[in-house]
Write a protein that holds these residues in place. Structure first.
Motif, mmCIF file in Angstrom:
data_model
loop_
_atom_site.group_PDB
_atom_site.id
_atom_site.type_symbol
_atom_site.label_atom_id
_atom_site.label_comp_id
_atom_site.label_asym_id
_atom_site.label_seq_id
_atom_site.Cartn_x
_atom_site.Cartn_y
_atom_site.Cartn_z
ATOM 1 N N LEU A 112 28.467 -35.831 -82.461
ATOM 2 C CA LEU A 112 28.042 -34.262 -82.324
ATOM 3 C C LEU A 112 26.844 -34.063 -81.039
ATOM 4 C CD1 LEU A 112 28.152 -32.635 -85.584
ATOM 5 C CD2 LEU A 112 29.752 -32.444 -83.816
ATOM 6 N N ARG A 113 26.164 -35.341 -81.063
ATOM 7 C CA ARG A 113 25.131 -35.698 -80.152
ATOM 8 C C ARG A 113 24.116 -34.306 -80.263
ATOM 9 N NH1 ARG A 113 24.845 -39.720 -77.308
ATOM 10 N NH2 ARG A 113 23.761 -38.802 -75.726
ATOM 11 N N LEU A 114 23.824 -33.945 -81.244
ATOM 12 C CA LEU A 114 22.818 -32.975 -81.181
ATOM 13 C C LEU A 114 21.194 -33.680 -81.019
ATOM 14 C CD1 LEU A 114 23.888 -30.878 -84.639
ATOM 15 C CD2 LEU A 114 24.448 -30.518 -82.097
ATOM 16 N N HIS A 115 20.530 -32.556 -80.466
ATOM 17 C CA HIS A 115 19.246 -32.881 -80.194
ATOM 18 C C HIS A 115 18.194 -33.190 -81.259
ATOM 19 C CE1 HIS A 115 15.370 -33.173 -78.279
ATOM 20 N NE2 HIS A 115 15.008 -32.202 -78.625
ATOM 21 N N ARG A 116 18.397 -32.587 -82.122
ATOM 22 C CA ARG A 116 17.217 -32.458 -83.284
ATOM 23 C C ARG A 116 17.875 -32.041 -84.671
ATOM 24 N NH1 ARG A 116 13.642 -28.769 -85.635
ATOM 25 N NH2 ARG A 116 11.970 -29.666 -86.425
ATOM 26 N N VAL A 117 17.454 -32.896 -85.853
ATOM 27 C CA VAL A 117 18.042 -32.529 -87.220
ATOM 28 C C VAL A 117 16.449 -32.304 -87.839
ATOM 29 C CG1 VAL A 117 18.225 -34.596 -88.212
ATOM 30 C CG2 VAL A 117 19.566 -32.688 -88.987
ATOM 31 N N TYR A 118 16.424 -31.343 -88.917
ATOM 32 C CA TYR A 118 15.359 -31.266 -89.472
ATOM 33 C C TYR A 118 15.826 -30.862 -91.007
ATOM 34 C CZ TYR A 118 15.818 -26.040 -89.503
ATOM 35 O OH TYR A 118 16.085 -24.827 -89.380
ATOM 36 N N ALA A 119 14.781 -31.062 -92.141
ATOM 37 C CA ALA A 119 15.038 -30.769 -93.327
ATOM 38 C C ALA A 119 13.919 -29.817 -93.941
ATOM 39 C CB ALA A 119 15.223 -31.799 -94.343
ATOM 40 N N SER A 120 13.893 -29.021 -94.594
ATOM 41 C CA SER A 120 12.650 -28.169 -95.039
ATOM 42 C C SER A 120 12.960 -28.139 -96.786
ATOM 43 C CB SER A 120 13.109 -26.664 -94.816
ATOM 44 O OG SER A 120 12.218 -25.834 -95.475
ATOM 45 N N ILE A 121 11.867 -28.829 -97.167
ATOM 46 C CA ILE A 121 11.824 -28.956 -98.622
ATOM 47 C C ILE A 121 10.526 -28.709 -99.442
ATOM 48 C CG2 ILE A 121 13.130 -31.292 -98.279
ATOM 49 C CD1 ILE A 121 10.803 -32.861 -98.829
ATOM 50 N N ASP A 122 10.707 -28.405 -100.575
ATOM 51 C CA ASP A 122 9.389 -28.385 -101.521
ATOM 52 C C ASP A 122 8.716 -29.651 -101.576
ATOM 53 O OD1 ASP A 122 7.678 -28.313 -103.758
ATOM 54 O OD2 ASP A 122 8.915 -26.593 -104.535
ATOM 55 N N PRO A 123 7.416 -29.527 -101.131
ATOM 56 C CA PRO A 123 6.724 -30.918 -101.004
ATOM 57 C C PRO A 123 6.600 -31.642 -102.494
ATOM 58 C CG PRO A 123 5.139 -28.999 -100.412
ATOM 59 C CD PRO A 123 6.546 -28.549 -100.654
ATOM 60 N N ARG A 124 6.721 -30.905 -103.430
ATOM 61 C CA ARG A 124 6.641 -31.522 -104.601
ATOM 62 C C ARG A 124 7.938 -32.327 -104.997
ATOM 63 N NH1 ARG A 124 5.903 -26.114 -107.944
ATOM 64 N NH2 ARG A 124 7.486 -25.670 -106.602
ATOM 65 N N ASN A 125 9.027 -32.436 -104.148
ATOM 66 C CA ASN A 125 10.344 -32.840 -104.442
ATOM 67 C C ASN A 125 10.061 -34.481 -103.578
ATOM 68 O OD1 ASN A 125 12.767 -34.105 -104.375
ATOM 69 N ND2 ASN A 125 13.686 -32.308 -103.575
ATOM 70 N N GLN A 126 9.266 -35.039 -104.236
ATOM 71 C CA GLN A 126 9.054 -36.477 -103.737
ATOM 72 C C GLN A 126 10.054 -37.225 -103.426
ATOM 73 O OE1 GLN A 126 5.971 -37.978 -106.424
ATOM 74 N NE2 GLN A 126 4.294 -36.504 -105.889
#
Length: 177
Positions: free
Chosen positions: A115-129
């Motif tokens: 797909l050659r996308l520029h960026r990927v990110y994830a948004s998580i609860d910081p308690r989910n170590q």
């Protein structure tokens, strides 16, 4: 040879999908409501028919054992133009075996490779170590945490964002399965 693969969700996945999404330890940091019924699983699978990674909106894909076809978990990718948001859910019996890392590498190969996308990110609860450790092992960087920024399961919850650029992924030695 990889021990796992990505594929579309199929009707036969519904019972396993329902089972692990009902596990309180799996669901703790996820956005779906409990109980997660077989009808919920069937509806999600039906919604995903014909969707492919890279389309705008959420696409849920199966993460399965390469030999048996057993559903190990699922990945969610939300296409956002040249960026994507990522989510991962693993069945309890699939956790702690290195499978999430293998699956994430496969997803990133599609996001950045084909797909050659520029960026990927994830948004998580910081308690989910466990999720934070998975993302860091895959080369993501912690980009920041917003305090009490969303209401989840009866409480205000922090939100940690982890991101990875295509240019960063290209130089990772671990990007190959």
């Amino acid at each position: 040879m990889s021990r796992a693969l990505l594929r579309p969700l199929i009707a036969a996945d519904a019972p396993a999908l329902c089972a692990y999404r009902n596990d309180p330890t799996v669901a703790r940091y996820q956005g779906w409501n409990l109980p997660y019924t077989l009808a919920d699983a069937e509806a999600l699978i039906a919604q995903m028919q014909g969707r492919t990674l890279g389309q705008d909106g959420w696409t849920q894909i199966a993460f399965a054992d390469a030999v048996s076809g057993e559903l190990l978990g699922d990945f969610a990718v939300r296409g956002l133009g040249q960026q994507a948001e990522l989510g991962v859910t693993l069945a309890p019996q699939s956790q702690g075996r290195g499978l999430a890392s293998a699956g994430l590498r496969l997803v990133l190969q599609q996001i950045f490779g084909s797909l050659r996308l520029h960026r990927v990110y994830a948004s998580i609860d910081p308690r989910n170590q466990a999720a934070a450790a998975l993302l860091l092992r895959a080369g993501f960087r912690h980009e920041g945490t917003t305090r009490q920024s969303y209401w989840h399961r009866g409480e205000w919850t922090d939100d940690a964002t982890y991101g990875l650029l295509h240019s960063e992924w290209q130089v990772l030695p671990e990007k190959q399965p």
